[in-house]
Design an enzyme around this catalytic site. Structure first.
Site, PDB file in Angstrom:
ATOM      1  N   SER A   1      50.627 104.615  68.572  1.00 45.46           N
ATOM      2  CA  SER A   1      50.968 103.960  69.882  1.00 45.46           C
ATOM      3  C   SER A   1      51.034 102.464  69.641  1.00 45.46           C
ATOM      4  CB  SER A   1      49.680 104.209  70.957  1.00 45.46           C
ATOM      5  OG  SER A   1      48.354 103.610  70.527  1.00 45.46           O
ATOM      6  N   GLY A   2      50.436 101.962  68.628  1.00 44.26           N
ATOM      7  CA  GLY A   2      50.910 100.591  67.899  1.00 44.26           C
ATOM      8  C   GLY A   2      50.558  99.482  68.650  1.00 44.26           C
TER       9      GLY A   2
ATOM     10  N   GLU B   1      52.471 107.938  57.181  1.00 46.33           N
ATOM     11  CA  GLU B   1      52.410 106.963  58.398  1.00 46.33           C
ATOM     12  C   GLU B   1      53.418 105.494  57.811  1.00 46.33           C
ATOM     13  OE1 GLU B   1      48.972 105.706  60.191  1.00 46.33           O
ATOM     14  OE2 GLU B   1      49.995 104.502  61.880  1.00 46.33           O
TER      15      GLU B   1
ATOM     16  N   LYS C   1      53.884 110.270  60.951  1.00 51.70           N
ATOM     17  CA  LYS C   1      53.579 109.518  61.929  1.00 51.70           C
ATOM     18  C   LYS C   1      54.188 108.418  61.959  1.00 51.70           C
ATOM     19  CE  LYS C   1      49.224 107.399  63.558  1.00 51.70           C
ATOM     20  NZ  LYS C   1      47.743 107.763  63.890  1.00 51.70           N
TER      21      LYS C   1
ATOM     22  N   SER D   1      38.649 101.192  60.805  1.00 52.58           N
ATOM     23  CA  SER D   1      37.958 100.740  59.537  1.00 52.58           C
ATOM     24  C   SER D   1      36.632  99.963  60.364  1.00 52.58           C
ATOM     25  CB  SER D   1      38.506  99.853  58.687  1.00 52.58           C
ATOM     26  OG  SER D   1      39.186  98.561  59.366  1.00 52.58           O
TER      27      SER D   1
ATOM     28  N   THR E   1      38.019  96.688  62.037  1.00 48.86           N
ATOM     29  CA  THR E   1      38.862  97.096  63.311  1.00 48.86           C
ATOM     30  C   THR E   1      37.856  97.596  64.398  1.00 48.86           C
ATOM     31  OG1 THR E   1      40.788  97.618  61.865  1.00 48.86           O
ATOM     32  CG2 THR E   1      40.733  98.353  64.271  1.00 48.86           C
TER      33      THR E   1
ATOM     34  N   SER F   1      49.497 110.714  68.026  1.00 50.10           N
ATOM     35  CA  SER F   1      48.313 110.440  67.119  1.00 50.10           C
ATOM     36  C   SER F   1      47.979 109.121  67.573  1.00 50.10           C
ATOM     37  CB  SER F   1      48.973 110.774  65.670  1.00 50.10           C
ATOM     38  OG  SER F   1      47.721 110.331  64.671  1.00 50.10           O
TER      39      SER F   1
HETATM   40  P1  13P Z   1      47.047 103.135  67.198  1.00 53.83           P
HETATM   41  O1  13P Z   1      47.631 104.465  68.212  1.00 53.83           O
HETATM   42  O2  13P Z   1      46.238 102.394  68.085  1.00 53.83           O
HETATM   43  O3  13P Z   1      48.416 102.458  66.715  1.00 53.83           O
HETATM   44  O4  13P Z   1      46.479 103.814  66.046  1.00 53.83           O
HETATM   45  C1  13P Z   1      46.943 104.904  65.342  1.00 53.83           C
HETATM   46  C2  13P Z   1      46.783 104.724  63.910  1.00 53.83           C
HETATM   47  O5  13P Z   1      46.112 105.551  63.323  1.00 53.83           O
HETATM   48  C3  13P Z   1      47.173 103.539  63.234  1.00 53.83           C
HETATM   49  O6  13P Z   1      47.318 103.754  62.135  1.00 53.83           O
END
Ligand code: 13P
Length: 340
Positions: A262-263, A178, A220, A26, A29, A290
């Site tokens: 990846s978080g 997700e 996801k 967004s 972010t 992703s």
């Molecule tokens: P990250 O891999 O940076 O966690 O982002 C993936 C994503 O789309 C989070 O919603």
């Protein structure tokens, strides 16, 4: 709804050796990411940055199956007037769109969030389809802490994910579902497995209740992983083994594929974990990436907002995309990582 076509798109999103680029930050972010590299976030710099990624032909054609876009980006044109979405299509990748509208505080559940954006979704989806989006994304956020997550937070977020997924399929768009269990906190990997298992089970229960066709979606999830500030950090082998076991317990084999977020893992951790899971093998679904941060941190640093650094930014992106492509087929090695 044409389920055969949805399934075809979903399978293309997890094609062998390919994964998704999550470029759907967004405006808030992406500003944070740009602040970190000293770049002012404007409509133009956001465009220039994303154009750089989408014009990385080698990465986009060989390692990236699709790109998750933010609303602003899907309507933007490259510097030469070509719609950005065309650049993605020309590289042979599939454009997708983030359709949730972020999170709000969940009443009666201190510290917990509900993802919003359902109200006008049925009207918005056909416009995205017309523009070329063939899949969408909605992210629910579940936090682990003392006394949380509550059953309420898990339940309402799973319900919203299923509502979104059903609306997407009705609009002939593949939903990426997700449910993200955050890695913030000092909990260990087993607590992450316990919470993620509850979240995945509730999510699939809601998907079934709301008649979402599992063959026409992508999951996801987060990996089973130690909390960021946990004193005991699980090894790569443990993360892989516990994640695979957890997913086998929760995710029906009819789901065409699983693409991890990846978080907040480091670039190399995210790659190593995915690779280790695929080395285990014998799974009912393709496991791929992703990634947002784990694909973009390196190119952002190399680019730093300067036109003369575009080649360096593309080089960094291509390397990460290639490493994750190897991980998606379980053929990544630490030597290849360093060879670049
Ligand atoms: P990250 O891999 O940076 O966690 O982002 C993936 C994503 O789309 C989070 O919603």
């Amino acid at each position: 709804m044409n389920l055969a076509d949805l399934n075809k798109i979903a399978r293309a999103m997890v094609a062998p050796g390919k994964g998704l680029l999550a470029a759907d930050e967004s405006s808030g972010t992406i500003k944070k990411r740009f602040d970190a590299i000293g770049v002012e976030s404007t409509e133009t710099t956001r465009r220039d940055y994303r154009e750089m990624l989408f014009r990385s032909r080698e990465a986009m054609s060989n390692a990236i199956s699709g790109v998750i876009l933010y609303d602003e980006t899907i309507w933007q044109d490259a510097k030469d007037g070509t719609p950005l979405i065309r650049l993605i299509e020309e590289a042979g990748a599939i454009p997708g769109i983030k359709v949730d509208e972020g999170t709000q505080a969940l009443p009666n559940c201190p510290g917990e969030l509900i993802t919003v954006g359902l109200d006008r979704l049925a009207e918005r989806l056909p416009k995205y389809y017309e523009r070329g989006a063939r899949f969408a994304k909605w992210r629910a956020v579940i936090d682990i802490g003392s006394g949380i997550p509550s059953m309420a937070a898990i339940s309402v977020n799973a319900h919203a994910l299923a509502r979104y997924a059903a609306l997407c399929q009705q609009a002939q768009i593949v939903p990426i579902v997700e449910p993200e269990v955050l890695m913030d906190g000092d909990h260990d990997i087993d607590r992450c497995v316990e919470v993620t298992t509850r979240v995945l089970n509730k999510t699939f229960q809601e998907l079934r209740i709301q008649r979402v066709a599992l063959e026409g979606m992508i999951l996801k999830p987060n990996m089973a992983i130690s909390g960021k500030t946990s004193k005991t950090q699980a090894s790569v082998g443990d993360v892989a083994e516990k994640t695979v076991r957890m997913l086998k317990n929760c995710v029906p084999a009819s789901v065409p594929g699983i693409a991890f977020l990846s978080g907040g893992q480091s670039d190399e951790e995210a790659t190593a974990h995915l690779d280790a899971m695929n080395k285990i093998g014998g799974l009912p679904w393709p496991l791929t990436f992703s990634y947002g941060r784990a694909l973009q941190a390196a190119p952002q640093k190399a680019w730093a907002g300067k036109a003369e650094n575009v080649a360096a930014g593309q080089h960094a992106f291509t390397h990460r995309a290639r490493m994750n492509s190897l991980a998606a087929s379980g053929t990544w090695t630490a030597e290849q990582e360093k060879a670049a």
